[in-house]
Design a protein around this motif. Sequence first.
Motif, mmCIF file in Angstrom:
data_model
loop_
_atom_site.group_PDB
_atom_site.id
_atom_site.type_symbol
_atom_site.label_atom_id
_atom_site.label_comp_id
_atom_site.label_asym_id
_atom_site.label_seq_id
_atom_site.Cartn_x
_atom_site.Cartn_y
_atom_site.Cartn_z
ATOM 1 N N ARG A 1 0.829 -1.212 0.000
ATOM 2 C CA ARG A 1 0.000 0.000 0.000
ATOM 3 C C ARG A 1 0.861 1.259 0.000
ATOM 4 N N VAL A 2 1.891 1.269 0.859
ATOM 5 C CA VAL A 2 2.749 2.452 0.976
ATOM 6 C C VAL A 2 3.527 2.687 -0.313
ATOM 7 N N MET A 3 4.090 1.612 -0.881
ATOM 8 C CA MET A 3 4.935 1.781 -2.061
ATOM 9 C C MET A 3 4.126 2.204 -3.283
ATOM 10 N N ALA A 4 2.854 1.837 -3.321
ATOM 11 C CA ALA A 4 2.010 2.297 -4.427
ATOM 12 C C ALA A 4 1.876 3.819 -4.406
ATOM 13 N N VAL A 5 1.738 4.387 -3.202
ATOM 14 C CA VAL A 5 1.652 5.839 -3.067
ATOM 15 C C VAL A 5 3.014 6.480 -3.320
ATOM 16 N N VAL A 6 4.069 5.831 -2.834
ATOM 17 C CA VAL A 6 5.412 6.346 -3.064
ATOM 18 C C VAL A 6 5.696 6.474 -4.562
ATOM 19 N N LEU B 1 3.950 9.415 -5.870
ATOM 20 C CA LEU B 1 4.656 10.623 -5.460
ATOM 21 C C LEU B 1 5.920 10.839 -6.290
ATOM 22 N N ARG B 2 6.578 9.744 -6.606
ATOM 23 C CA ARG B 2 7.785 9.847 -7.427
ATOM 24 C C ARG B 2 7.472 10.507 -8.759
ATOM 25 N N GLN B 3 6.384 10.122 -9.361
ATOM 26 C CA GLN B 3 5.989 10.698 -10.652
ATOM 27 C C GLN B 3 5.580 12.156 -10.501
ATOM 28 N N ASP B 4 4.877 12.469 -9.411
ATOM 29 C CA ASP B 4 4.433 13.854 -9.188
ATOM 30 C C ASP B 4 5.611 14.800 -8.941
ATOM 31 N N LEU B 5 6.628 14.295 -8.220
ATOM 32 C CA LEU B 5 7.719 15.159 -7.785
ATOM 33 C C LEU B 5 8.888 15.212 -8.758
ATOM 34 N N LYS B 6 8.940 14.292 -9.689
ATOM 35 C CA LYS B 6 10.060 14.234 -10.627
ATOM 36 C C LYS B 6 10.302 15.568 -11.345
ATOM 37 N N PRO B 7 9.244 16.304 -11.746
ATOM 38 C CA PRO B 7 9.491 17.575 -12.458
ATOM 39 C C PRO B 7 10.003 18.707 -11.571
ATOM 40 N N VAL B 8 9.883 18.583 -10.238
ATOM 41 C CA VAL B 8 10.192 19.737 -9.381
ATOM 42 C C VAL B 8 11.413 19.553 -8.492
ATOM 43 N N CYS B 9 11.958 18.341 -8.388
ATOM 44 C CA CYS B 9 13.095 18.153 -7.477
ATOM 45 C C CYS B 9 13.900 16.917 -7.848
ATOM 46 N N ARG B 10 15.123 16.874 -7.324
ATOM 47 C CA ARG B 10 15.945 15.664 -7.415
ATOM 48 C C ARG B 10 15.526 14.749 -6.266
ATOM 49 N N LEU B 11 14.951 13.623 -6.607
ATOM 50 C CA LEU B 11 14.267 12.774 -5.624
ATOM 51 C C LEU B 11 14.930 11.411 -5.514
ATOM 52 N N HIS B 12 14.979 10.898 -4.300
ATOM 53 C CA HIS B 12 15.464 9.538 -4.058
ATOM 54 C C HIS B 12 14.501 8.839 -3.111
ATOM 55 N N VAL B 13 14.211 7.588 -3.411
ATOM 56 C CA VAL B 13 13.371 6.760 -2.537
ATOM 57 C C VAL B 13 14.274 5.759 -1.832
ATOM 58 N N LEU C 1 6.528 8.427 5.011
ATOM 59 C CA LEU C 1 5.202 7.985 4.581
ATOM 60 C C LEU C 1 4.940 6.588 5.114
ATOM 61 N N GLY C 2 3.955 6.475 6.008
ATOM 62 C CA GLY C 2 3.548 5.190 6.564
ATOM 63 C C GLY C 2 2.099 4.879 6.244
ATOM 64 N N PRO C 3 1.601 3.734 6.709
ATOM 65 C CA PRO C 3 0.214 3.332 6.420
ATOM 66 C C PRO C 3 -0.827 4.360 6.875
ATOM 67 N N LYS C 4 -0.617 4.958 8.051
ATOM 68 C CA LYS C 4 -1.572 5.953 8.532
ATOM 69 C C LYS C 4 -1.577 7.198 7.639
ATOM 70 N N ASP C 5 -0.395 7.573 7.151
ATOM 71 C CA ASP C 5 -0.317 8.716 6.238
ATOM 72 C C ASP C 5 -1.043 8.413 4.931
ATOM 73 N N VAL C 6 -0.915 7.160 4.460
ATOM 74 C CA VAL C 6 -1.633 6.744 3.244
ATOM 75 C C VAL C 6 -3.133 6.881 3.454
ATOM 76 N N ASP C 7 -3.605 6.423 4.610
ATOM 77 C CA ASP C 7 -5.043 6.478 4.903
ATOM 78 C C ASP C 7 -5.556 7.916 5.001
ATOM 79 N N LYS C 8 -4.720 8.805 5.518
ATOM 80 C CA LYS C 8 -5.139 10.187 5.738
ATOM 81 C C LYS C 8 -4.833 11.096 4.546
ATOM 82 N N GLY C 9 -4.197 10.525 3.508
ATOM 83 C CA GLY C 9 -3.866 11.349 2.337
ATOM 84 C C GLY C 9 -2.865 12.431 2.638
ATOM 85 N N GLN C 10 -1.852 12.091 3.444
ATOM 86 C CA GLN C 10 -0.876 13.088 3.859
ATOM 87 C C GLN C 10 0.535 12.503 3.805
ATOM 88 N N ALA C 11 1.515 13.331 4.097
ATOM 89 C CA ALA C 11 2.903 12.910 4.246
ATOM 90 C C ALA C 11 3.543 13.789 5.299
#
Length: 490
Positions: free
Chosen positions: A316-321, A324-336, A362-372
């Motif tokens: 569940r967490v990695m699906a959101v990660v 996020l990777r796709q969303d953030l790729k245009p704005v920053c140098r990102l590493h997971v 980002l944990g399971p509770k953050d996924v549920d709440k739509g936050q980071a």
Amino acid sequence: MAKDTSEKTAGQQGGGKGVTPRSQDYPKWYTDVILKAELADYSPIRGSMVIRPYGYALWENVQGALDAMIKETGHQNAYFPLFIPMSFLQREAEHVEGFAPELAVVTHAGGKELEEPLVVRPTSETIINDMYSKWIRSYRDLPVLINQWANVVRWEMRTRLFLRTTEFLWQEGHTAHATEQEAVDETLKMLDVYRRFAEEFAAIPVICGQKTDAEKFAGAVASYSIEAMMGDKKALQAGTSHFLGQNFAKVFNTQFLNTENQQEYVWQTSWGVSTRLIGAIIMAHGDDKGLVLPPKLAPYQVVIVPIYRSDEERERVMAVVEALRQDLKPVCRLHVDDRDNLSPGFKFNDWEMRGVPVRMELGPKDVDKGQAVLARRDIGTKEFVPREGIAETIAALLETIQTAMFQRALEFREANSKQVDSYDELKAFVGADGGFAWSHWCGSGDCEAKVAEETKASIRNVPFNRAEEPGQCVLCGQPSSGRVIFSKAY
């Protein structure tokens, strides 16, 4: 990540034992940070270093930004030989005298003694002038605006990682002009390029000014520098630009036919910055947890640390990660950081040590709440942010961090700078590592040398922005037209 078991770096792996506190031993803290953050390591050659991938990625970002700025001013990159005939250096007396103690000389090659020794490049004015004397014939060939990215060798007696090593990386610009004024303008223009880079990218405030005759580059008519204050209040010369006049042109016969159809020597400049900038970034911003990197230069601007305890949570967490990777790729140098064999706490410490500007948890509770959760490295705060619009949030946060880092460094410098009017006060101030002492100086090299001998503080430069105020030399009492910066320095 492989464990480093070498004697010099044992215990320096991220997430392990912390670094020596700055207040306890600043030089040891500096070395600890470099080794533990895996910026560099000691090589088998005395005084040389191995730049590790994370450190080289930081240098590549420095190089990329500065290279673009240099090219914007009309310069082109080229490359000149590593080996220079000894006779080339000997043509300019002041130049060879200045570099003689630091030269590495090749006397044998291919199993035979060379007819003429070769010097391993300490700087390239001489060999570049030899080429310019072939290329330049007419005023139509000018100006020549060339830069090179290269390594140089200077046989230093006392070395320190990044700040002063036997071999280091740098860029060196070398230009030739038809008039004296063009060359002077070029010298000052490139100094301002360095100022803008230091302040806008490295988030380090600097003071621009002219070096004294005792401190100028060997062979130059005038040298200029940007001076920065480090975290221990010492100065660091972060970049230099030199007006060479016609000194090298005359010894290498670099002439051109001017518009009056007369032969004339070209007017020249040289300027450079090096991997010493990495040391400046470490010392200007680092803290007892390690590096603090300005977002514009950090290898990774954001690191996502996923948190999970089971395969189901991981999925569940990695699906959101991934989203996020796709969303953030245009704005920053990102590493997971998806290393499964390390705890989240270890990863937090590891990325704090490496100075990543923003850590996203980002944990399971953050996924549920739509936050980071976003953790700022520069001030150590955390905040919950909605995933919706997170790319804009991150972009704005990185700008905020970049600006805040510069402002803190500026405030630190101003808090540790003081107008000092008596010699006793100067000795007490610099003796306590007080920072930048703005004092009057009569212009005498004897006074400059005596202050340096007795206090270990040198004149860093004569600032461009100093007030023209009459005063008395801090040492001899003779008239002075303005203040200069005295400070202990690297």
